[in-house]
Motif scaffolding. Structure first.
Motif, mmCIF file in Angstrom:
data_model
loop_
_atom_site.group_PDB
_atom_site.id
_atom_site.type_symbol
_atom_site.label_atom_id
_atom_site.label_comp_id
_atom_site.label_asym_id
_atom_site.label_seq_id
_atom_site.Cartn_x
_atom_site.Cartn_y
_atom_site.Cartn_z
ATOM 1 N N VAL A 91 0.857 -1.187 0.000
ATOM 2 C CA VAL A 91 0.000 0.000 0.000
ATOM 3 C C VAL A 91 0.894 1.239 0.000
ATOM 4 N N PRO A 92 0.617 2.208 -0.847
ATOM 5 C CA PRO A 92 1.532 3.345 -0.998
ATOM 6 C C PRO A 92 1.548 4.288 0.212
ATOM 7 N N GLU A 93 2.643 5.019 0.318
ATOM 8 C CA GLU A 93 2.738 6.120 1.273
ATOM 9 C C GLU A 93 2.057 7.320 0.635
ATOM 10 N N TYR A 94 1.608 8.256 1.431
ATOM 11 C CA TYR A 94 0.952 9.451 0.916
ATOM 12 C C TYR A 94 1.822 10.663 1.187
ATOM 13 N N PRO A 95 2.139 11.444 0.154
ATOM 14 C CA PRO A 95 3.031 12.597 0.324
ATOM 15 C C PRO A 95 2.422 13.633 1.272
ATOM 16 N N GLY A 96 3.259 14.155 2.160
ATOM 17 C CA GLY A 96 2.827 15.196 3.080
ATOM 18 C C GLY A 96 2.192 14.679 4.355
ATOM 19 N N LEU A 97 2.021 13.353 4.464
ATOM 20 C CA LEU A 97 1.461 12.759 5.679
ATOM 21 C C LEU A 97 2.472 11.809 6.297
ATOM 22 N N GLU A 98 2.428 11.709 7.608
ATOM 23 C CA GLU A 98 3.272 10.757 8.320
ATOM 24 C C GLU A 98 2.403 9.585 8.753
ATOM 25 N N ARG A 99 2.800 8.366 8.398
ATOM 26 C CA ARG A 99 2.053 7.199 8.870
ATOM 27 C C ARG A 99 2.445 6.949 10.319
ATOM 28 N N VAL A 100 1.465 6.983 11.209
ATOM 29 C CA VAL A 100 1.737 6.837 12.643
ATOM 30 C C VAL A 100 1.237 5.505 13.191
ATOM 31 N N GLY A 101 0.528 4.740 12.369
ATOM 32 C CA GLY A 101 0.049 3.442 12.803
ATOM 33 C C GLY A 101 -0.444 2.639 11.622
ATOM 34 N N ARG A 102 -0.468 1.337 11.807
ATOM 35 C CA ARG A 102 -0.924 0.464 10.735
ATOM 36 C C ARG A 102 -1.682 -0.688 11.360
ATOM 37 N N GLY A 103 -2.919 -0.862 10.939
ATOM 38 C CA GLY A 103 -3.734 -1.956 11.432
ATOM 39 C C GLY A 103 -3.915 -3.018 10.372
ATOM 40 N N LYS A 104 -4.876 -3.890 10.586
ATOM 41 C CA LYS A 104 -5.107 -4.990 9.644
ATOM 42 C C LYS A 104 -5.589 -4.482 8.296
ATOM 43 N N VAL A 105 -6.459 -3.464 8.291
ATOM 44 C CA VAL A 105 -6.988 -2.958 7.025
ATOM 45 C C VAL A 105 -6.936 -1.430 6.913
ATOM 46 N N ARG A 106 -6.537 -0.740 7.978
ATOM 47 C CA ARG A 106 -6.459 0.726 7.928
ATOM 48 C C ARG A 106 -5.067 1.188 8.329
ATOM 49 N N ASP A 107 -4.637 2.268 7.709
ATOM 50 C CA ASP A 107 -3.409 2.948 8.105
ATOM 51 C C ASP A 107 -3.798 4.275 8.741
ATOM 52 N N MET A 108 -3.091 4.674 9.777
ATOM 53 C CA MET A 108 -3.368 5.936 10.462
ATOM 54 C C MET A 108 -2.262 6.922 10.119
ATOM 55 N N HIS A 109 -2.677 8.132 9.714
ATOM 56 C CA HIS A 109 -1.730 9.166 9.318
ATOM 57 C C HIS A 109 -1.939 10.434 10.135
ATOM 58 N N ALA A 110 -0.899 11.242 10.172
ATOM 59 C CA ALA A 110 -0.972 12.550 10.820
ATOM 60 C C ALA A 110 -0.415 13.585 9.858
ATOM 61 N N ASN A 111 -0.892 14.811 10.021
ATOM 62 C CA ASN A 111 -0.389 15.951 9.257
ATOM 63 C C ASN A 111 0.132 16.943 10.280
ATOM 64 N N SER A 112 1.423 17.233 10.254
ATOM 65 C CA SER A 112 2.023 18.104 11.266
ATOM 66 C C SER A 112 1.399 19.497 11.285
ATOM 67 N N GLN A 113 0.736 19.881 10.206
ATOM 68 C CA GLN A 113 0.070 21.185 10.154
ATOM 69 C C GLN A 113 -1.235 21.198 10.957
ATOM 70 N N HIS A 114 -1.752 20.019 11.285
ATOM 71 C CA HIS A 114 -3.021 19.880 12.023
ATOM 72 C C HIS A 114 -2.842 18.827 13.116
ATOM 73 N N PRO A 115 -2.167 19.183 14.212
ATOM 74 C CA PRO A 115 -1.823 18.180 15.234
ATOM 75 C C PRO A 115 -3.002 17.635 16.041
ATOM 76 N N ASP A 116 -4.164 18.245 15.962
ATOM 77 C CA ASP A 116 -5.310 17.787 16.752
ATOM 78 C C ASP A 116 -6.150 16.732 16.058
ATOM 79 N N VAL A 117 -5.775 16.350 14.835
ATOM 80 C CA VAL A 117 -6.558 15.359 14.095
ATOM 81 C C VAL A 117 -5.665 14.237 13.581
ATOM 82 N N LEU A 118 -6.293 13.135 13.240
ATOM 83 C CA LEU A 118 -5.648 12.007 12.586
ATOM 84 C C LEU A 118 -6.408 11.717 11.297
ATOM 85 N N ILE A 119 -5.747 11.014 10.383
ATOM 86 C CA ILE A 119 -6.363 10.689 9.096
ATOM 87 C C ILE A 119 -6.250 9.181 8.862
#
Length: 123
Positions: free
Chosen positions: A11-39
């Motif tokens: 599964v590809p990485e997404y530019p501008g986002l940091e992958r902070v976790g990986r589950g069985k079917v979902r990846d969790m990302h963060a954007n340093s410009q918006h520290p109060d949310v996850l993607i």
């Protein structure tokens, strides 16, 4: 972190986002410009309970994300607060420019507030 199948590991990485976790079917990302949310991003990976299969189901992540969005909005309609912040094109203010027009990404991702994790799994 979940054990990945060889198919899921691609599964590809997404530019501008940091992958902070990986589950069985979902990846969790963060954007340093918006520290109060996850993607969280739903992938096409496949698992059965805790068994991860070496297969991808095309478009599964989009369907999984649409179902998740439906239920979050349904709960909110009953006055139950969820962690959903934005979905679809409403996510654009939270995304790096490189992803703002990526329709595949927009269909697989949501923006959620950072919350304390409850160590409970619902099946």
């Amino acid at each position: 972190m979940a054990r990945l199948s060889p198919a899921r590991a691609g599964v590809p990485e997404y530019p501008g986002l940091e992958r902070v976790g990986r589950g069985k079917v979902r990846d969790m990302h963060a954007n340093s410009q918006h520290p109060d949310v996850l993607i969280p991003v739903a992938t096409d990976g496949l698992s059965i309970f805790d068994f991860v299969l070496n297969a991808l189901v095309p478009e599964k992540g989009k369907i999984l994300n649409a179902m998740n969005h439906f239920w979050m909005k349904m709960l909110e309609g009953y006055g139950i607060k969820t962690h959903l912040v934005a979905a679809g094109r409403d996510m654009i203010p939270f995304l790096p420019q490189e992803l703002q027009e990526n329709e595949d990404f927009l269909a697989r991702a949501t923006v959620v507030s950072r919350e304390a994790v409850l160590p409970v799994e619902f099946i």
